[in-house]
Design a protein around this motif. Sequence first.
Motif, PDB file in Angstrom:
ATOM      1  N   GLN A 123       7.901   6.828  44.273  1.00  0.00           N
ATOM      2  CA  GLN A 123       8.051   8.259  44.014  1.00  0.00           C
ATOM      3  C   GLN A 123       6.945   9.040  44.694  1.00  0.00           C
ATOM      4  O   GLN A 123       7.188  10.066  45.320  1.00  0.00           O
ATOM      5  N   ALA A 126       7.546   8.995  48.392  1.00  0.00           N
ATOM      6  CA  ALA A 126       8.580   9.947  48.801  1.00  0.00           C
ATOM      7  C   ALA A 126       8.010  11.361  48.799  1.00  0.00           C
ATOM      8  O   ALA A 126       8.234  12.133  49.728  1.00  0.00           O
ATOM      9  N   ALA A 127       7.257  11.697  47.762  1.00  0.00           N
ATOM     10  CA  ALA A 127       6.670  13.031  47.673  1.00  0.00           C
ATOM     11  C   ALA A 127       5.731  13.271  48.849  1.00  0.00           C
ATOM     12  O   ALA A 127       5.770  14.319  49.497  1.00  0.00           O
ATOM     13  N   LYS A 128       4.885  12.286  49.149  1.00  0.00           N
ATOM     14  CA  LYS A 128       3.937  12.450  50.258  1.00  0.00           C
ATOM     15  C   LYS A 128       4.676  12.556  51.582  1.00  0.00           C
ATOM     16  O   LYS A 128       4.314  13.352  52.447  1.00  0.00           O
ATOM     17  N   LEU A 130       7.360  13.863  52.175  1.00  0.00           N
ATOM     18  CA  LEU A 130       7.960  15.191  52.325  1.00  0.00           C
ATOM     19  C   LEU A 130       6.896  16.252  52.563  1.00  0.00           C
ATOM     20  O   LEU A 130       7.205  17.440  52.637  1.00  0.00           O
ATOM     21  N   GLY A 131       5.623  15.810  52.617  1.00  0.00           N
ATOM     22  CA  GLY A 131       4.550  16.753  52.891  1.00  0.00           C
ATOM     23  C   GLY A 131       3.886  17.290  51.640  1.00  0.00           C
ATOM     24  O   GLY A 131       3.088  18.220  51.710  1.00  0.00           O
ATOM     25  N   MET A 132       4.214  16.732  50.469  1.00  0.00           N
ATOM     26  CA  MET A 132       3.556  17.186  49.244  1.00  0.00           C
ATOM     27  C   MET A 132       2.146  16.642  49.174  1.00  0.00           C
ATOM     28  O   MET A 132       1.902  15.487  49.519  1.00  0.00           O
ATOM     29  N   ARG A 133       1.228  17.469  48.692  1.00  0.00           N
ATOM     30  CA  ARG A 133      -0.116  16.985  48.454  1.00  0.00           C
ATOM     31  C   ARG A 133      -0.196  16.466  47.027  1.00  0.00           C
ATOM     32  O   ARG A 133       0.678  16.747  46.195  1.00  0.00           O
ATOM     33  N   TYR A 134      -1.271  15.749  46.740  1.00  0.00           N
ATOM     34  CA  TYR A 134      -1.393  15.060  45.461  1.00  0.00           C
ATOM     35  C   TYR A 134      -1.137  15.944  44.233  1.00  0.00           C
ATOM     36  O   TYR A 134      -0.318  15.591  43.381  1.00  0.00           O
ATOM     37  N   PRO A 135      -1.792  17.119  44.103  1.00  0.00           N
ATOM     38  CA  PRO A 135      -1.561  17.928  42.892  1.00  0.00           C
ATOM     39  C   PRO A 135      -0.099  18.350  42.748  1.00  0.00           C
ATOM     40  O   PRO A 135       0.451  18.293  41.651  1.00  0.00           O
ATOM     41  N   LEU A 136       0.539  18.731  43.845  1.00  0.00           N
ATOM     42  CA  LEU A 136       1.928  19.158  43.791  1.00  0.00           C
ATOM     43  C   LEU A 136       2.829  17.996  43.407  1.00  0.00           C
ATOM     44  O   LEU A 136       3.712  18.126  42.552  1.00  0.00           O
ATOM     45  N   ARG A 140       5.175  18.054  40.071  1.00  0.00           N
ATOM     46  CA  ARG A 140       6.616  18.195  40.199  1.00  0.00           C
ATOM     47  C   ARG A 140       7.365  16.876  40.089  1.00  0.00           C
ATOM     48  O   ARG A 140       8.529  16.843  39.711  1.00  0.00           O
ATOM     49  N   VAL A 141       6.702  15.765  40.470  1.00  0.00           N
ATOM     50  CA  VAL A 141       7.423  14.500  40.558  1.00  0.00           C
ATOM     51  C   VAL A 141       6.925  13.458  39.552  1.00  0.00           C
ATOM     52  O   VAL A 141       7.715  12.873  38.813  1.00  0.00           O
ATOM     53  N   PRO A 144       6.435  14.710  35.287  1.00  0.00           N
ATOM     54  CA  PRO A 144       7.700  14.815  34.549  1.00  0.00           C
ATOM     55  C   PRO A 144       8.314  13.450  34.244  1.00  0.00           C
ATOM     56  O   PRO A 144       8.911  13.252  33.185  1.00  0.00           O
TER      57      PRO A 144
END
Lengths: 246, 260
Positions: A123, A126-128, A130-136, A140-141, A144
């Motif tokens: 997970q 996948a988040a990384k 997509l360009g997500m940084r750690y806090p985001l 969001r992922v 939750p």
Amino acid sequence: MFRWDIVGQYLFSGLFISAAWTTLWIAVISQTCGVIIGLFLALMRTSRYPWLSLPARFYIWLFRGSPLLVQLLLLYFGFPEVFPGLVPYITIYSAALIAFSFNEGAYMAEIVRAGITSVDPGQMEAAKSLGMRYPLAMRRVILPQAARVIVPPLGNEFNNMLKTTSLASVIGLFELTYTAQVYGSQSFSYFELLVVATFYYLILTTVWGYIQSYIERRMDPNRLTATELKAQKSWTQRMMGFGVRT
Amino acid sequence: MCGQQINGIEMVRADKIVKHFGSLTVLDGIDLTVKRGQVVVIIGPSGSGKTTLLRCINHLEKIDSGRIYIEGEMIGYREVNGKLVEDREATIARIRSQVGFVFQRFNLFPHMTALENVIEAPIHVLHQPKAEVKERAVALLEKVGLADKADAYPHKLSGGQQQRVAIARALAMNPKLMLFDEATSALDPELVGEVLKVMDQLAKEGMTMIVVTHEMGFAREVADEVIFMDHAVIVEEGTPEQIFDNPQHERTRAFLSMIL
């Protein structure tokens, strides 16, 4: 000789309703603060920076390794002696809330950490990707999904907290136990009033049990929808939680 | 084959990549160049390093030495006084947002519907307006054949459907490059085709793709270049005809004889 009339006299008295309310709000605030502290501690604990993870581990070790009662006594009786400047801030209420919150924070940290690590590492990947940084990604992922693992033990922790508030009796806070003790010894009906206190504890924990079941059933992704459920189970079965699809 | 849109721009360049996992060397001096519009397929036995190489390209794995450039920009590291230092997360994240990655195990976000999965990153990473993103997302789901599953949660979808949603999710970021890590290896055989079809379509539209796969049919039909890796090195590379019909190296021949 057990006097039921005394029990009846005190059972729905303002005295005990007020004490039950005190027990409840102390438990709620302590648990809430405990969760917040626990969340921060868990994030610190899983950090790759030692200057974050080591203090977190120390805190958890300290507060889980010593009795809550001792922590409470240290805070209420010990601190004002050593730090006279703190005296105006340490009341029976603040001492109880702080001791319970800090202690609970240490236990919640482990629960939250277990929740976070239970999330598939794919997970975060996948988040990384997509360009997500750690806090985001966390917000969001990961969190939750961690919530699903955190909520059941959290429910149990609150059940415990409702009863742990009884420790505040040693510093003279009028929650259920202390109220029963003081008024019980005054009126020589110690036993009967403790029965009344027990009655209220049972009400609080039982009601919480139903709320906890409800929340856990709602969080189950495999649960049957209302229509599917009605088609399959009777009212009693649904109330007793047989609606979960295995 | 899809050579018509290759126009000479280096989309990915990997120079002498070395990576160890403890005492095990998984990448031993890999050089790789992928031009825009090219479809490069990497094949090889498990443990050859092909998946690791792919994951190094978008810095999901760190490298021990060498450099990787995405459209001329070094990813993962920057030079400080002549030495390589790990780059800031913000820079790495920005580059990653332009490289689509499709995982073997899909890695869809289970607490979101298919549509929510697709719109998540464009909204929260690229800060694009929600209405616009939603429209594009619906179009993308249509493109992968899942328009009617927009409001379905991943656990209600088959593996092939989940993977197609994952592809749509990656495409929603408008990537300049797509990396596929054994995208069909976890699928039941009858579901593999629907995913390969989507990948084929992407290739025909000119997307630059690096695909790690065991699907030799796909490699033969869709690839511009096939790379065979074994034991941390590139053994042989060439056109599909060269590799499949006329392999030069013994190891290549051995591997192909086991697979085909």
